[in-house]
Enzyme design. Structure first.
Site, short mmCIF file in Angstrom:
data_model
loop_
_atom_site.label_atom_id
_atom_site.label_comp_id
_atom_site.label_asym_id
_atom_site.label_seq_id
_atom_site.Cartn_x
_atom_site.Cartn_y
_atom_site.Cartn_z
N PRO A 398 0.82 -1.22 0.00
CA PRO A 398 0.00 0.00 0.00
C PRO A 398 0.85 1.27 0.00
O PRO A 398 1.88 1.35 0.67
CB PRO A 398 -0.81 -0.13 1.30
CG PRO A 398 -0.89 -1.60 1.54
CD PRO A 398 0.42 -2.16 1.07
N CYS A 399 0.38 2.26 -0.75
CA CYS A 399 1.15 3.50 -0.92
C CYS A 399 0.65 4.64 -0.04
O CYS A 399 1.26 5.71 -0.02
CB CYS A 399 1.11 3.94 -2.39
SG CYS A 399 -0.56 4.36 -2.96
N ASN A 400 -0.45 4.43 0.70
CA ASN A 400 -1.07 5.53 1.46
C ASN A 400 -0.08 6.30 2.32
O ASN A 400 -0.10 7.53 2.36
CB ASN A 400 -2.20 4.99 2.36
CG ASN A 400 -3.16 4.09 1.61
OD1 ASN A 400 -2.75 3.19 0.90
ND2 ASN A 400 -4.45 4.33 1.77
N LEU A 402 3.18 6.33 2.02
CA LEU A 402 4.45 6.58 1.33
C LEU A 402 4.34 7.71 0.32
O LEU A 402 5.33 8.39 0.04
CB LEU A 402 4.93 5.30 0.63
CG LEU A 402 5.13 4.06 1.51
CD1 LEU A 402 5.58 2.89 0.65
CD2 LEU A 402 6.13 4.33 2.61
N SER A 403 3.16 7.91 -0.25
CA SER A 403 2.99 8.91 -1.30
C SER A 403 3.07 10.32 -0.74
O SER A 403 2.50 10.63 0.31
CB SER A 403 1.63 8.71 -1.98
OG SER A 403 1.37 9.76 -2.89
#
EC number: 2.1.1.37
Length: 604
Positions: A398-400, A402-403
């Site tokens: 999941p990128c939540n 990290l973005s």
């Protein structure tokens, strides 16, 4: 009054890899802008120490030396100038770190860099300068040149992924008289590049045939060997220029150009692919028995991946066994089917019950669900490996958190967020390498967003051993969706892909009008009814309309209704798509797997 040498010592000398036409990435030094006059932005002068020469290079073809060492350094390239420039720049890097290794031998210097630049004792403070002799040579070469002042953090306006996208690949020119004579010399046993048919001194093995190629042809092979159009390879398997003929069988990969067919007496159409040629008795050109090993070495993204290539000759397998982490709605299996790759077993780790129901609906009885990736035990791995080794590890955590779009992101290390899930992927990759035989080839593929901060991107790259490839779905579909990809699939990092002219209007049935050509990146919180200016994306007969979920599915590369379930609504389906991969992008990046597994025509 300050001396000239004092002024020079304050300059910022950037150590880089630079790329010029028909040459591999080469180590050099950017001549500081203070030394030269200025011209249009976007170009720098690069100094090549071995030749005491300079080249004008576009900034997007320049990359930091230390950060990209394992991406661009080619241990197999034995060119004297290449080795000399590598040694020089490595020593300059150590100098800038305050470590003096000027007296080291070439072998010791290269070994230090190839082993990860292990920390050394600092004898002086860090500097952006160079040893005096090198510094004076760079400045002398830069006098009178025109350049632009660029620091090491400069990011060009050109998107990083555009150099991997093109309209078409070039065609091979007609053979010259010299090349015709060289062909006769080749038949007599002389060392001739079988791709460009020119005499060479420093040669490399051709990745597919028993023969040698020059360095220019090696670079072209890396660029075009796995270039595809409509899911078929379009580069000649011998010269890597544009091909003309392909085999009628969809299970055959390779194609040839007519010039190579004529030169090497290959029958058309019966001998129009490498597997057909392998079954024939062509006496001029023989298919290499260890071609799979050579392809892996040609495309290995790092020293670690090179070390993991089996020593024994690899054979093409009938089916592959896959472990997919953070599997979502089964995009990985969908792409493998699209590529006609036969999957014997597909293990999937996913926790969203709706995502699992969708994947089970589309692939009934084909997926073995493992549950939460954080709960996988040693017993789970024993069961997975009981009937065979894992051939491919897929994943995109999941990128939540990290973005950079998320201003309250928790990052990679906060255990309260989703960032640490990346380390579960990396840990499982290492575990599979340890549990499986050393002579087994394990492919891996990891994805995350492109807008990671530098610290996060560098950390992921450090653990996986190389920098990512950045690819945007806008080149192959009607949506903007830039993503970073890491992995060791042959061709995924250097292959030039042919873009397709896809617009949002192409996906809309009837007469509604699309207010823009591309859909902006879909996220779990984005509004798919309007564009970035608040205007409705589609408008029919003066009435605004929302974009249908079925249209979104087709833009992502799925069939309409792929995510349809009675118990979930449009919003949940949209959220699941927002977490999925773009099928056209991933199918291009996984093309290299088709060389290692027999294709299944029944899957069409």
């Amino acid at each position: 009054m300050r001396s000239w040498l004092h002024d020079v010592q304050e300059l910022d000398f950037w150590l880089v890899w630079a790329k010029i036409t028909n040459e591999p990435w080469w180590p050099g030094i950017v001549i500081p802008g203070q030394v030269c006059k200025k011209i249009k932005p976007g170009y720098v002068w690069v100094f090549w120490n071995s030749e005491n020469n300079v080249s004008l290079v576009e900034v997007f073809q320049v990359a930091d030396f230390r950060e990209n060492f394992f991406r661009f350094h080619e241990p197999s390239l034995i060119d004297e100038g290449y080795i000399k420039d590598n040694v020089t720049i490595i020593k300059c890097y150590a100098w800038q770190q305050g470590c003096h290794i000027q007296s080291w031998s070439e072998d010791n210097t290269l070994a230090w860099a190839r082993n990860g630049f292990t920390p050394l004792k600092r004898l002086s403070i860090e500097t952006r300068g160079l040893p005096q002799q090198i510094m004076e040579a760079v400045v002398e070469a830069g006098k009178g040149l025109c350049s632009v002042s660029v620091d090491r953090n400069y990011v060009p306006e050109t998107k990083l992924d555009t150099k991997l996208v093109a309209e078409d690949i070039p065609k091979k020119r007609k053979l010259s008289a010299d090349q015709e004579r060289n062909m006769e010399r080749y038949k007599q046993g002389e060392k001739i590049c079988i791709a460009c048919i020119r005499k060479i001194e420093n040669s490399l093995e051709h990745p597919l045939f028993d023969g040698v190629i020059c360095n220019n042809c090696k670079v072209r092979a890396q660029q075009y060997m796995f270039t595809t159009k409509e899911n078929r390879l379009v580069a000649c398997a011998i010269c890597f220029w544009k091909s003309d003929v392909s085999c009628k069988s969809t299970s055959c990969l390779w194609t040839f150009c007519m010039k190579c067919c004529s030169t090497y007496m290959i029958e058309v159409p019966n001998r129009s692919c490498i597997r057909c040629l392998d079954e024939g008795n062509n006496l001029v050109l023989r298919v290499s028995d260890n071609r799979l090993n050579k392809v892996l070495h040609l495309f290995a993204p790092s020293m670690t991946d090179t070390a993991c290539i089996p020593i024994h000759t690899i054979s093409c397998k009938k089916q592959l066994r896959v472990l997919s982490l953070f599997d979502g709605i089964g995009t990985g299996l969908f792409v493998l089917h699209q590529l006609l790759l036969p999957v014997a077993k597909y293990f999937a780790s996913e926790i969203d019950p709706h995502a699992m129901k969708i994947s089970d609906k589309n692939f009934p009885g084909q997926i073995t669900h493992l549950g939460d990736v954080t709960h996988l035990s040693d017993d789970d791995f024993k069961k997975m490996l009981a009937d065979g080794n894992i051939d491919l590890l897929l994943g995109g955590s999941p990128c939540n958190d990290l973005s950079m779009v998320n201003h309250s992101r928790k990052g990679l290390y906060d255990l309260q967020g989703s960032g640490p899930l990346f380390f579960h992927y990396q840990n499982i990759l290492m575990k599979l390498r340890l549990l499986q035989p050393k002579d087994h080839m394990l492919f891996y593929f990891y994805e995350n967003v492109a807008n990671l901060d530098n610290k996060t991107k560098n950390t992921i790259s450090l653990f996986l051993g190389h920098n990512p490839t950045i690819m945007d779905a806008t080149h192959f579909s009607a949506q903007d969706r830039r993503r970073s990809f890491w992995g060791n699939i042959p061709g995924m990092h250097k292959t030039v892909q042919l873009k397709e002219d896809c617009k949002l209007q192409d996906y809309i049935c009837g007469n509604p009008y699309a207010s823009r050509q591309k859909l902006r990146t879909l996220t779990t919180s984005s509004d798919i009814a309007t564009d970035s200016f608040g205007n409705f994306l589609i408008d029919g007969n003066g009435k605004p309309q929302s974009l249908k979920i079925e249209t979104l599915e087709e833009i992502f590369g799925f069939s309409a209704g792929f995510t349809k379930l009675e118990e979930i609504g449009s919003y949940k389906r949209r959220c699941l798509l927002a977490c999925a991969w773009s099928v056209p992008v991933v199918s291009r990046l996984l093309q290299g797997l088709k060389l290692f597994f027999h294709l299944d025509n029944k899957m069409q």
